[in-house]
Write a protein that holds these residues in place. Structure first.
Motif, PDB file in Angstrom:
ATOM      1  N   LEU A  30       9.058  -3.255 -17.900  1.00  0.00           N
ATOM      2  CA  LEU A  30       8.933  -2.373 -16.748  1.00  0.00           C
ATOM      3  C   LEU A  30       7.679  -1.537 -16.940  1.00  0.00           C
ATOM      4  CD1 LEU A  30      12.209  -2.391 -17.704  1.00  0.00           C
ATOM      5  CD2 LEU A  30      12.387  -1.239 -15.507  1.00  0.00           C
ATOM      6  N   VAL A  31       6.836  -1.494 -15.909  1.00  0.00           N
ATOM      7  CA  VAL A  31       5.552  -0.822 -16.028  1.00  0.00           C
ATOM      8  C   VAL A  31       5.351   0.097 -14.832  1.00  0.00           C
ATOM      9  CG1 VAL A  31       3.094  -1.112 -16.491  1.00  0.00           C
ATOM     10  CG2 VAL A  31       4.688  -2.944 -17.087  1.00  0.00           C
ATOM     11  N   LEU A  32       5.144   1.369 -15.116  1.00  0.00           N
ATOM     12  CA  LEU A  32       4.816   2.341 -14.072  1.00  0.00           C
ATOM     13  C   LEU A  32       3.302   2.394 -13.957  1.00  0.00           C
ATOM     14  CD1 LEU A  32       6.314   4.465 -12.245  1.00  0.00           C
ATOM     15  CD2 LEU A  32       5.585   6.166 -13.928  1.00  0.00           C
ATOM     16  N   VAL A  33       2.780   2.161 -12.745  1.00  0.00           N
ATOM     17  CA  VAL A  33       1.337   2.065 -12.578  1.00  0.00           C
ATOM     18  C   VAL A  33       0.837   3.000 -11.488  1.00  0.00           C
ATOM     19  CG1 VAL A  33       1.295  -0.346 -13.340  1.00  0.00           C
ATOM     20  CG2 VAL A  33       1.458   0.162 -10.896  1.00  0.00           C
ATOM     21  N   ASP A  34      -0.399   3.426 -11.684  1.00  0.00           N
ATOM     22  CA  ASP A  34      -1.160   4.118 -10.650  1.00  0.00           C
ATOM     23  C   ASP A  34      -2.080   3.065 -10.041  1.00  0.00           C
ATOM     24  OD1 ASP A  34      -2.942   5.535  -9.112  1.00  0.00           O
ATOM     25  OD2 ASP A  34      -3.588   6.900 -10.698  1.00  0.00           O
ATOM     26  N   SER A  35      -1.867   2.764  -8.761  1.00  0.00           N
ATOM     27  CA  SER A  35      -2.613   1.677  -8.127  1.00  0.00           C
ATOM     28  C   SER A  35      -3.693   2.175  -7.181  1.00  0.00           C
ATOM     29  CB  SER A  35      -1.650   0.770  -7.356  1.00  0.00           C
ATOM     30  OG  SER A  35      -0.978   1.504  -6.338  1.00  0.00           O
ATOM     31  N   THR A  36      -4.144   3.414  -7.354  1.00  0.00           N
ATOM     32  CA  THR A  36      -5.118   3.978  -6.411  1.00  0.00           C
ATOM     33  C   THR A  36      -6.534   3.471  -6.661  1.00  0.00           C
ATOM     34  OG1 THR A  36      -5.378   5.921  -7.841  1.00  0.00           O
ATOM     35  CG2 THR A  36      -3.762   6.069  -6.052  1.00  0.00           C
ATOM     36  N   GLY A  37      -6.838   2.999  -7.858  1.00  0.00           N
ATOM     37  CA  GLY A  37      -8.186   2.529  -8.169  1.00  0.00           C
ATOM     38  C   GLY A  37      -8.331   1.035  -7.960  1.00  0.00           C
ATOM     39  N   PRO A  38      -9.490   0.481  -8.324  1.00  0.00           N
ATOM     40  CA  PRO A  38      -9.720  -0.959  -8.163  1.00  0.00           C
ATOM     41  C   PRO A  38      -8.834  -1.806  -9.070  1.00  0.00           C
ATOM     42  CG  PRO A  38     -11.536   0.071  -9.359  1.00  0.00           C
ATOM     43  CD  PRO A  38     -10.680   1.186  -8.835  1.00  0.00           C
ATOM     44  N   SER A  39      -8.424  -1.250 -10.193  1.00  0.00           N
ATOM     45  CA  SER A  39      -7.508  -1.926 -11.108  1.00  0.00           C
ATOM     46  C   SER A  39      -6.361  -0.977 -11.423  1.00  0.00           C
ATOM     47  CB  SER A  39      -8.214  -2.323 -12.406  1.00  0.00           C
ATOM     48  OG  SER A  39      -9.229  -3.274 -12.148  1.00  0.00           O
ATOM     49  N   PRO A  40      -5.168  -1.508 -11.657  1.00  0.00           N
ATOM     50  CA  PRO A  40      -4.024  -0.634 -11.924  1.00  0.00           C
ATOM     51  C   PRO A  40      -4.155   0.087 -13.256  1.00  0.00           C
ATOM     52  CG  PRO A  40      -3.431  -2.904 -12.358  1.00  0.00           C
ATOM     53  CD  PRO A  40      -4.797  -2.936 -11.743  1.00  0.00           C
ATOM     54  N   ARG A  41      -3.739   1.323 -13.287  1.00  0.00           N
ATOM     55  CA  ARG A  41      -3.721   2.095 -14.528  1.00  0.00           C
ATOM     56  C   ARG A  41      -2.271   2.282 -14.955  1.00  0.00           C
ATOM     57  NH1 ARG A  41      -3.064   7.445 -15.982  1.00  0.00           N
ATOM     58  NH2 ARG A  41      -2.882   8.075 -13.792  1.00  0.00           N
ATOM     59  N   ILE A  42      -1.949   1.851 -16.180  1.00  0.00           N
ATOM     60  CA  ILE A  42      -0.580   1.948 -16.672  1.00  0.00           C
ATOM     61  C   ILE A  42      -0.291   3.393 -17.086  1.00  0.00           C
ATOM     62  CG2 ILE A  42       1.020   1.223 -18.482  1.00  0.00           C
ATOM     63  CD1 ILE A  42      -0.336  -1.506 -18.448  1.00  0.00           C
ATOM     64  N   ILE A  43       0.738   3.961 -16.485  1.00  0.00           N
ATOM     65  CA  ILE A  43       1.155   5.331 -16.784  1.00  0.00           C
ATOM     66  C   ILE A  43       2.194   5.351 -17.895  1.00  0.00           C
ATOM     67  CG2 ILE A  43       2.205   7.417 -15.827  1.00  0.00           C
ATOM     68  CD1 ILE A  43       1.250   6.450 -13.058  1.00  0.00           C
ATOM     69  N   ASP A  44       3.169   4.451 -17.802  1.00  0.00           N
ATOM     70  CA  ASP A  44       4.249   4.368 -18.791  1.00  0.00           C
ATOM     71  C   ASP A  44       4.820   2.963 -18.712  1.00  0.00           C
ATOM     72  OD1 ASP A  44       6.089   4.998 -20.719  1.00  0.00           O
ATOM     73  OD2 ASP A  44       7.056   6.622 -19.611  1.00  0.00           O
ATOM     74  N   TRP A  45       5.504   2.552 -19.778  1.00  0.00           N
ATOM     75  CA  TRP A  45       6.083   1.215 -19.770  1.00  0.00           C
ATOM     76  C   TRP A  45       7.250   1.144 -20.733  1.00  0.00           C
ATOM     77  CZ3 TRP A  45       6.034  -2.351 -23.944  1.00  0.00           C
ATOM     78  CH2 TRP A  45       5.385  -1.877 -25.095  1.00  0.00           C
ATOM     79  N   LEU A  46       8.086   0.137 -20.520  1.00  0.00           N
ATOM     80  CA  LEU A  46       9.228  -0.117 -21.397  1.00  0.00           C
ATOM     81  C   LEU A  46       9.421  -1.620 -21.530  1.00  0.00           C
ATOM     82  CD1 LEU A  46      11.941   0.841 -22.854  1.00  0.00           C
ATOM     83  CD2 LEU A  46      13.033   0.399 -20.643  1.00  0.00           C
ATOM     84  N   PRO A  59       0.835  -1.201   0.000  1.00  0.00           N
ATOM     85  CA  PRO A  59       0.000   0.000   0.000  1.00  0.00           C
ATOM     86  C   PRO A  59       0.872   1.254   0.000  1.00  0.00           C
ATOM     87  CG  PRO A  59      -0.698  -1.545   1.703  1.00  0.00           C
ATOM     88  CD  PRO A  59       0.623  -2.031   1.182  1.00  0.00           C
ATOM     89  N   GLY A  60       0.366   2.317  -0.591  1.00  0.00           N
ATOM     90  CA  GLY A  60       1.117   3.562  -0.602  1.00  0.00           C
ATOM     91  C   GLY A  60       0.570   4.528  -1.627  1.00  0.00           C
ATOM     92  N   ASP A  61       1.072   5.752  -1.565  1.00  0.00           N
ATOM     93  CA  ASP A  61       0.671   6.783  -2.502  1.00  0.00           C
ATOM     94  C   ASP A  61       1.708   6.902  -3.618  1.00  0.00           C
ATOM     95  OD1 ASP A  61      -1.563   7.411  -0.922  1.00  0.00           O
ATOM     96  OD2 ASP A  61      -0.331   8.682   0.377  1.00  0.00           O
ATOM     97  N   GLY A  62       1.300   7.535  -4.690  1.00  0.00           N
ATOM     98  CA  GLY A  62       2.217   7.746  -5.798  1.00  0.00           C
ATOM     99  C   GLY A  62       2.351   6.513  -6.670  1.00  0.00           C
ATOM    100  N   PRO A  63       2.989   6.658  -7.824  1.00  0.00           N
ATOM    101  CA  PRO A  63       3.127   5.533  -8.747  1.00  0.00           C
ATOM    102  C   PRO A  63       4.029   4.442  -8.188  1.00  0.00           C
ATOM    103  CG  PRO A  63       4.456   7.378  -9.489  1.00  0.00           C
ATOM    104  CD  PRO A  63       3.651   7.876  -8.326  1.00  0.00           C
ATOM    105  N   ALA A  64       3.830   3.238  -8.696  1.00  0.00           N
ATOM    106  CA  ALA A  64       4.649   2.087  -8.326  1.00  0.00           C
ATOM    107  C   ALA A  64       5.223   1.482  -9.600  1.00  0.00           C
ATOM    108  CB  ALA A  64       3.821   1.062  -7.570  1.00  0.00           C
ATOM    109  N   LEU A  65       6.343   0.783  -9.457  1.00  0.00           N
ATOM    110  CA  LEU A  65       6.991   0.138 -10.602  1.00  0.00           C
ATOM    111  C   LEU A  65       6.869  -1.370 -10.466  1.00  0.00           C
ATOM    112  CD1 LEU A  65       8.683   0.647 -13.191  1.00  0.00           C
ATOM    113  CD2 LEU A  65      10.724   0.295 -11.791  1.00  0.00           C
ATOM    114  N   ILE A  66       6.316  -1.996 -11.505  1.00  0.00           N
ATOM    115  CA  ILE A  66       6.217  -3.454 -11.586  1.00  0.00           C
ATOM    116  C   ILE A  66       7.081  -3.910 -12.747  1.00  0.00           C
ATOM    117  CG2 ILE A  66       4.670  -5.405 -11.998  1.00  0.00           C
ATOM    118  CD1 ILE A  66       2.406  -3.787 -10.787  1.00  0.00           C
ATOM    119  N   PHE A  67       7.872  -4.955 -12.537  1.00  0.00           N
ATOM    120  CA  PHE A  67       8.738  -5.426 -13.614  1.00  0.00           C
ATOM    121  C   PHE A  67       8.694  -6.938 -13.716  1.00  0.00           C
ATOM    122  CE2 PHE A  67      11.460  -5.320  -9.880  1.00  0.00           C
ATOM    123  CZ  PHE A  67      12.184  -6.507  -9.950  1.00  0.00           C
TER     124      PHE A  67
END
Length: 365
Positions: free
Chosen positions: A191-207, A174-182
Motif C-alpha cells: 500500500l502506497v500513499l502518494v502525492d500525485s500533483t507533480g509530473p511523477s508521483p511522490r511516495i509519502i508513506d507505504w506499507l 484527477p484530484g487534490d490531496g494524497p491518493a492510495l495505490i495498492f
C-alpha cells in the motif's frame, strides 16, 4: 450500470502482444505510461530499434513485457504471463518446493527464448516476496541463472512498491490531496500513499503487509466441501488478519475526507472488475483504466466469499486458475476499503513490469 462503466474503460491499442496483455499506448482518454525526456541526445539514437524487457517473478505469477519506445510512451511487442505458484507451501515450510521451482524455471525458460527472439537490448528481471522470504531463495536464483541465463534481482518490498506506482499511477483519477495505490500480490500486499500533483508521483508513506492471496489462502481458507457457515467464518478470519496487519498504516494515513482516490493493481482487482462487468472472458481493453464503485466491489467480494470452490470455478470471469485464491484477495481488498473509504476504485492492469520499463527507458536504473 455495467454498460455505463464499460464506456469509462481506457481504450488501448496492442501491438503484437499476446492475448490477455496489451500496450501502454492508449488511443485516447487517460494519459499513457510515459517515459521522461532523455538525459542526452546520443542515448536515444536508434531508440525505435531498441527493445527493452521486464520480468516480474512473483509469488503466484511469472510475467514478461518486451517493448520499444514510442512518441507517447512505449509499445509492447511481446508479452507472456503464466501462473507458477512459486510460493505454494512456503508459509508452512519456509522454503520453495521443488515442484514450484520447476514450474517457475519452465516459465522463465519461455521468457528467455522470447528475449533472444526479440533481440532485447536491455532488461531487468525481478523476484519479489516468495524469494525474499524463502530460505532457499538465493539458491533458486542461482539455479535460474544457470538454467535460463536470466539474472533475477530479489528486490525489497519498498522497491516493489516504487515500481508498481511508477507503472500504474497514470491511471489515478484527477484530484487534490494524497491518493492510495495498492498491489495485492501472492505473498504480500503493498500500500502506497502518494502525492500525485507533480509530473511523477511522490511516495509519502507505504506499507508492505505479509498477506497476499497465496499466503492468506494457505493460512485461513475453508475446506472445499465445507458448509456456508464455515466459509463465512474463514472469510471473517482472513479479514481479521488483514485488519491487524494494516492497522499501523491506517493510524498514520487517515484518508482525505474531501476526495479520497484509490487505485488498485493486481489479479484480484482485475478479476473482480471482470465480474462487475459480467464479462464472458477477460478483456484487458475494458479493464485497464476502468472506474468501479467500491460498493459494487464489496458486494462481489462478499458474494464470492460464500460460494463453493466449484461455484467460483464456474464463473467465466474467474475460472479454475484463480478460483481458490480470489476469496483471500477479496478479504484484502475489503480491508483496504475499510481504511480508505473512497467511493470509487480505479483498476490497473499494469504495474511492476511497466514501472521497470519506464525506468529502463528513462535511464534511471
Amino acid at each position: 450500470m455495467a454498460q455505463q462503466t464499460r464506456q469509462r474503460a481506457e481504450k488501448m491499442r496492442p501491438s503484437g502482444a499476446n492475448e490477455g496483455t496489451g500496450s501502454a499506448a492508449p488511443a485516447s482518454g487517460r494519459p499513457p505510461v510515459r517515459s521522461a525526456p532523455p538525459r542526452s541526445g546520443p542515448a536515444r539514437t536508434g531508440a525505435s530499434r531498441t527493445s527493452y524487457a521486464a520480468i516480474d517473478l512473483g509469488t503466484n505469477n511469472c510475467r514478461l513485457l518486451i517493448a520499444k519506445p514510442s512518441a507517447d510512451g512505449f509499445v509492447v511487442v511481446d508479452a507472456f504471463s503464466r501462473i507458477v505458484r512459486l510460493g505454494e507451501g512456503l508459509a508452512a515450510t519456509g522454503a520453495l518446493s521443488d515442484a514450484a521451482m520447476d514450474r517457475a524455471v519452465a516459465a522463465l525458460s519461455v521468457c528467455a527464448e522470447k528475449l533472444r527472439a526479440r533481440q532485447v537490448t536491455l532488461a531487468r528481471s525481478v523476484a519479489t516476496e516468495a524469494c525474499r522470504r524463502a530460505s532457499n531463495g538465493a539458491a533458486f536464483i542461482e539455479r535460474v541463472k544457470r538454467e535460463t541465463g536470466i539474472a533475477l534481482d530479489i528486490i525489497s518490498a519498498q522497491e516493489e512498491a516504487r515500481l508498481a506506482v511508477l507503472g500504474c499511477h497514470a491511471l489515478l483519477e484527477p484530484g487534490d490531496g494524497p491518493a492510495l495505490i495498492f498491489d495485492i500480490g501472492g505473498g504480500s500486499t503493498e500500500l502506497v500513499l502518494v502525492d500525485s500533483t507533480g509530473p511523477s508521483p511522490r511516495i509519502i508513506d507505504w506499507l508492505s503487509m505479509p498477506w497476499g492471496v497465496v499466503s492468506l489462502t494457505e493460512c485461513e481458507a475453508a475446506p472445499e466441501d465445507s458448509h456456508v457457515d464455515v466459509r463465512a467464518a474463514a472469510y471473517a478470519r482472513m479479514r481479521a488478519r488483514v485488519a491487524d496487519a494494516i492497522a499501523p498504516f491506517a493510524e498514520r494515513v487517515p484518508p482525505d475526507a474531501d476526495q479520497p482516490r484509490l487505485l488498485g493493481t493486481s489479479g484480484t482487482v482485475t478479476t473482480l472488475a471482470s465480474v462487475h462487468l459480467d464479462l464472458p472472458k477477460y478483456n484487458r481493453q475494458l479493464i485497464d483504466g476502468l472506474i468501479v464503485p467500491t460498493g459494487s466491489m464489496r458486494a462481489i467480494s462478499q458474494r464470492l466469499s460464500l460460494l463453493t470452490l466449484d461455484e467460483r470455478r464456474a464463473l467465466p470471469s474467474i475460472g479454475p486458475d484463480r478460483a481458490d485464491l480470489v476469496v483471500a484477495g477479496c478479504a484484502i481488498l475489503e480491508g483496504i476499503l475499510d481504511i480508505w473509504p473512497a467511493p470509487r476504485l480505479g483498476i490497473a492492469d499494469r504495474g511492476i513490469r511497466e514501472g521497470i520499463l519506464r525506468c529502463l527507458m528513462d535511464q534511471r536504473l
